[in-house]
Motif scaffolding. Structure first.
Motif, PDB file in Angstrom:
ATOM      1  N   ARG A 270       0.391  -1.291  -0.052  1.00  0.00           N
ATOM      2  CA  ARG A 270      -0.434  -0.295  -0.351  1.00  0.00           C
ATOM      3  C   ARG A 270       1.358   0.896   0.064  1.00  0.00           C
ATOM      4  N   TYR A 271       0.848   1.746  -0.936  1.00  0.00           N
ATOM      5  CA  TYR A 271       2.039   2.723  -1.294  1.00  0.00           C
ATOM      6  C   TYR A 271       1.457   4.656  -0.815  1.00  0.00           C
ATOM      7  N   GLY A 272       0.200   4.584  -0.632  1.00  0.00           N
ATOM      8  CA  GLY A 272       0.263   6.158   0.355  1.00  0.00           C
ATOM      9  C   GLY A 272      -1.909   5.548  -0.135  1.00  0.00           C
ATOM     10  N   GLY A 273      -2.223   6.582   0.637  1.00  0.00           N
ATOM     11  CA  GLY A 273      -3.820   6.523  -0.078  1.00  0.00           C
ATOM     12  C   GLY A 273      -4.893   5.346  -0.343  1.00  0.00           C
ATOM     13  N   GLU A 274      -4.927   5.796  -1.415  1.00  0.00           N
ATOM     14  CA  GLU A 274      -5.928   4.496  -2.348  1.00  0.00           C
ATOM     15  C   GLU A 274      -5.221   4.189  -3.391  1.00  0.00           C
ATOM     16  N   GLU A 275      -3.610   4.703  -3.024  1.00  0.00           N
ATOM     17  CA  GLU A 275      -2.539   3.408  -3.872  1.00  0.00           C
ATOM     18  C   GLU A 275      -2.140   2.899  -3.573  1.00  0.00           C
ATOM     19  N   PHE A 276      -1.624   2.023  -4.867  1.00  0.00           N
ATOM     20  CA  PHE A 276      -1.093   0.215  -3.818  1.00  0.00           C
ATOM     21  C   PHE A 276      -0.047   0.152  -5.571  1.00  0.00           C
ATOM     22  N   CYS A 277       0.971  -0.369  -5.091  1.00  0.00           N
ATOM     23  CA  CYS A 277       2.167  -0.496  -5.774  1.00  0.00           C
ATOM     24  C   CYS A 277       2.796  -2.161  -5.660  1.00  0.00           C
ATOM     25  N   VAL A 278       2.474  -3.039  -6.818  1.00  0.00           N
ATOM     26  CA  VAL A 278       2.999  -4.044  -7.180  1.00  0.00           C
ATOM     27  C   VAL A 278       4.646  -4.082  -7.226  1.00  0.00           C
ATOM     28  N   VAL A 279       5.035  -4.726  -6.961  1.00  0.00           N
ATOM     29  CA  VAL A 279       6.882  -4.824  -8.032  1.00  0.00           C
ATOM     30  C   VAL A 279       6.773  -6.973  -8.368  1.00  0.00           C
ATOM     31  N   VAL A 280       6.039  -6.857  -9.311  1.00  0.00           N
ATOM     32  CA  VAL A 280       6.612  -8.087 -10.516  1.00  0.00           C
ATOM     33  C   VAL A 280       7.877  -9.097 -10.815  1.00  0.00           C
ATOM     34  N   LYS A 281       8.232  -9.946  -9.721  1.00  0.00           N
ATOM     35  CA  LYS A 281       9.569 -10.077  -9.902  1.00  0.00           C
ATOM     36  C   LYS A 281       9.178 -10.908 -10.981  1.00  0.00           C
ATOM     37  N   GLU A 282      10.795 -11.137 -11.914  1.00  0.00           N
ATOM     38  CA  GLU A 282      10.615 -11.629 -13.218  1.00  0.00           C
ATOM     39  C   GLU A 282       9.585 -11.790 -14.043  1.00  0.00           C
ATOM     40  N   ALA A 283       9.092 -10.631 -14.305  1.00  0.00           N
ATOM     41  CA  ALA A 283       8.196 -10.643 -15.269  1.00  0.00           C
ATOM     42  C   ALA A 283       8.290  -9.702 -16.130  1.00  0.00           C
ATOM     43  N   THR A 284       7.558 -10.065 -17.614  1.00  0.00           N
ATOM     44  CA  THR A 284       8.370  -9.209 -18.813  1.00  0.00           C
ATOM     45  C   THR A 284       7.270  -8.284 -19.244  1.00  0.00           C
ATOM     46  N   LEU A 285       6.972  -6.912 -19.477  1.00  0.00           N
ATOM     47  CA  LEU A 285       6.652  -5.981 -19.318  1.00  0.00           C
ATOM     48  C   LEU A 285       4.801  -6.110 -19.920  1.00  0.00           C
ATOM     49  N   HIS A 286       4.757  -7.528 -21.077  1.00  0.00           N
ATOM     50  CA  HIS A 286       3.538  -7.955 -21.282  1.00  0.00           C
ATOM     51  C   HIS A 286       3.167  -9.087 -20.647  1.00  0.00           C
ATOM     52  N   ASN A 287       3.551  -9.348 -19.615  1.00  0.00           N
ATOM     53  CA  ASN A 287       2.918 -10.240 -18.661  1.00  0.00           C
ATOM     54  C   ASN A 287       2.281  -9.320 -17.461  1.00  0.00           C
ATOM     55  N   ALA A 288       3.174  -8.128 -17.254  1.00  0.00           N
ATOM     56  CA  ALA A 288       2.480  -7.351 -16.277  1.00  0.00           C
ATOM     57  C   ALA A 288       1.360  -6.840 -16.747  1.00  0.00           C
ATOM     58  N   ARG A 289       1.110  -6.199 -18.224  1.00  0.00           N
ATOM     59  CA  ARG A 289       0.468  -5.195 -18.603  1.00  0.00           C
ATOM     60  C   ARG A 289      -1.049  -6.788 -18.431  1.00  0.00           C
ATOM     61  N   ARG A 290      -0.759  -7.704 -19.014  1.00  0.00           N
ATOM     62  CA  ARG A 290      -1.721  -9.110 -18.895  1.00  0.00           C
ATOM     63  C   ARG A 290      -2.502  -9.213 -16.834  1.00  0.00           C
ATOM     64  N   ILE A 291      -1.067  -8.948 -16.300  1.00  0.00           N
ATOM     65  CA  ILE A 291      -1.744  -8.918 -14.673  1.00  0.00           C
ATOM     66  C   ILE A 291      -2.741  -7.854 -14.363  1.00  0.00           C
ATOM     67  N   ALA A 292      -1.972  -6.725 -15.265  1.00  0.00           N
ATOM     68  CA  ALA A 292      -2.629  -5.266 -14.628  1.00  0.00           C
ATOM     69  C   ALA A 292      -4.473  -5.087 -15.311  1.00  0.00           C
ATOM     70  N   GLU A 293      -4.820  -5.875 -16.733  1.00  0.00           N
ATOM     71  CA  GLU A 293      -5.777  -6.066 -16.709  1.00  0.00           C
ATOM     72  C   GLU A 293      -6.672  -6.740 -16.119  1.00  0.00           C
TER      73      GLU A 293
END
Length: 367
Positions: A270-293
Motif C-alpha cells: 500500500r503505497y499511500g492513500g488509495e494507491e497501491f504498488c506491485v513489484v512483479v518479479k521476474e516478469a516481462t512488460l507483457h506479463n505485467a500488463r496482462r496482470i494489470a488488466e
C-alpha cells in the motif's frame, strides 16, 4: 549421599559452561538461515556443547563418566528438530567412542535414547518450552539410565538420585535460557512485521520497497521486474458520499484482489492513500500488463454495498519495466506513476504502459 552431592555440584558447573552456547544459538536465530541450514547449525552447536561437557566429565568409577550430554542432545531435538537431533547425537556418540572406557557402550546407548526422547517429547507436546514442559522433558531423560545395563559395573543404583536431578536442572536451566532467546527473536520479528505492515489492508508498506531497493542496488546480476501502480478512481468522492467505512471496505477488498492475483514472492505494497504498488518479479512488460488488466477487470465486476445501494468501483493502472541499467526500484515506480497519470487523463478505468513517448507527452501537457 556425599557421592550424589558431588555429582549434582559438578553437573551444575557444566550447565554454567554450557549456557554459553546460548550466545551462539542467538546468532543462529538472528542469521535467519533456511530451515535445513538452521537445523544443521543447531545440531552442530549442541553436538559441540555435548563434546565440551565430555572433555572434563565427572568420573564416578573407572571408565564410567557422567555429564549433561543427554541434556544437550534432547534440547537439540526440541529446538532444532530431527536433523539437529541426528547431527548432535552423531557428534556426541563419536566423541564418546573416542573417549572409550568401560562405559562407552552404555554412554552411546544413552545418547541415542536422549535423542529419541527429545524428538518424541517435541512431537507429543507440540514443542512445549515453558518451565513445566522443560521439567517434564528433564524427568523423561531419566529413562536414559536404562542404558546402565550395558555398563560392566552397576552404577545406576548408587547415583540414580543425582543423575535424575542432573537431567532435571540441566534441561530446565539451559532450556529456559534458550526459550528466552526464542521469545526475544519472535517478539523482534513481530515488531518488525508490524512496522512493515499497513494496519488497514495487511499489506506491506513502503519499508518493504526500501528493502527491495537495497537488493536491486547490490545485486551484481540484475533480474527483470516490472511495477504496477494502481489507483482507485474517484476515491475521494466515494469517501465523501458514502463515508470512510465504505472507503476502508473498498481498500481492503482491492488489497485482497491484488494479493490473490500475485505470486507469493511478488511484492504488494500500500503505497499511500488509495494507491497501491506491485513489484512483479521476474516478469516481462507483457506479463505485467496482462496482470494489470486482470486486476482492473476483476475490480470493475465487483459490487460494494453502501448504505442504500450497491456501488461499482474502477481502478487505473500504470505499468513500467526495469531494464539492465535500472539502479533503483523507485526509478521504475516513477515511470509507472507517469503511466498511471496517463491512464487518469485518458478517461480512467484503464491500463497504460510507460514509454519514452509518455515523458514527451507529459512535458507538452505541462508546457
Amino acid at each position: 549421599m556425599l557421592e550424589n552431592l558431588e555429582i549434582i555440584i559438578a553437573m551444575l558447573e557444566k550447565v554454567g559452561m554450557a549456557a554459553l552456547i546460548v550466545l551462539a544459538y542467538r546468532l543462529i536465530r538472528y542469521a535467519r538461515f533456511s530451515i535445513v541450514r538452521s537445523s544443521l547449525a543447531i545440531g552442530l552447536l549442541f553436538g559441540f556443547g555435548a563434546v565440551v561437557t565430555m572433555v572434563d566429565p565427572l568420573e564416578v568409577l573407572p571408565g564410567i563418566i557422567v555429564d549433561i550430554r543427554a541434556v544437550m542432545v534432547a534440547l537439540a531435538a526440541l529446538f532444532g528438530g530431527p536433523l539437529a537431533a541426528l547431527i548432535a547425537s552423531a557428534v556426541t556418540i563419536a566423541m564418546r567412542i573416542y573417549i572409550g572406557g568401560a562405559g562407552a557402550l552404555a554412554g552411546c546407548v544413552s545418547i541415542a535414547l536422549a535423542a529419541v526422547i527429545g524428538l518424541v517429547y517435541a512431537r507429543l507436546s507440540g514443542g512445549r518450552r515453558d518451565p513445566v514442559g522443560l521439567a517434564i522433558l528433564g524427568l523423561l531423560l531419566s529413562l536414559t539410565l536404562v542404558a546402565g545395563v550395558f555398563a560392566p559395573v552397576p552404577i545406576v543404583s548408587s547415583t540414580t538420585p543425582a543423575l535424575i536431578i542432573r537431567n532435571l536442572l540441566g534441561t530446565m536451566i539451559l532450556g529456559y535460557l534458550l526459550a528466552v532467546e526464542e521469545r526475544r527473536e519472535a517478539e523482534y520479528r513481530a515488531y518488525k512485521r508490524e512496522a512493515e505492515r499497513d494496519p488497514l489492508t495487511g499489506l506491506k508498506n513502503r519499508r518493504a520497497l526500501e528493502a527491495f531497493d537495497r537488493q536491486v542496488t547490490t545485486e551484481a546480476e540484475r533480474r527483470p521486474f516490472a511495477v504496477l501502480m494502481i489507483d482507485i478512481d474517484g476515491f475521494k468522492s466515494l469517501n465523501d458520499l458514502h463515508g470512510h467505512a465504505f472507503g476502508d471496505m473498498v481498500l481492503r477488498r482491492l488489497a485482497e484482489v491484488v494479493r490473490g492475483r500475485m505470486r507469493g514472492f511478488d511484492l504488494v505494497v500500500r503505497y499511500g492513500g488509495e494507491e497501491f504498488c506491485v513489484v512483479v518479479k521476474e516478469a516481462t512488460l507483457h506479463n505485467a500488463r496482462r496482470i494489470a488488466e486482470d486486476i482492473r477487470l476483476q475490480i470493475m465486476e465487483e459490487r460494494f454495498q453502501a448504505a442504500t445501494e450497491e456501488i461499482g468501483v474502477t481502478v487505473s493502472v500504470g505499468v513500467a519495466e526495469a531494464n539492465a541499467s535500472t539502479l533503483s526500484v523507485f526509478h521504475v515506480i516513477e515511470h509507472a506513476d507517469k503511466a498511471l497519470y496517463d491512464a487518469k487523463n485518458d478517461g480512467r478505468n484503464r491500463v497504460c504502459i510507460y514509454s519514452l513517448e509518455t515523458d514527451r507527452r507529459q512535458k507538452l501537457h505541462q508546457a
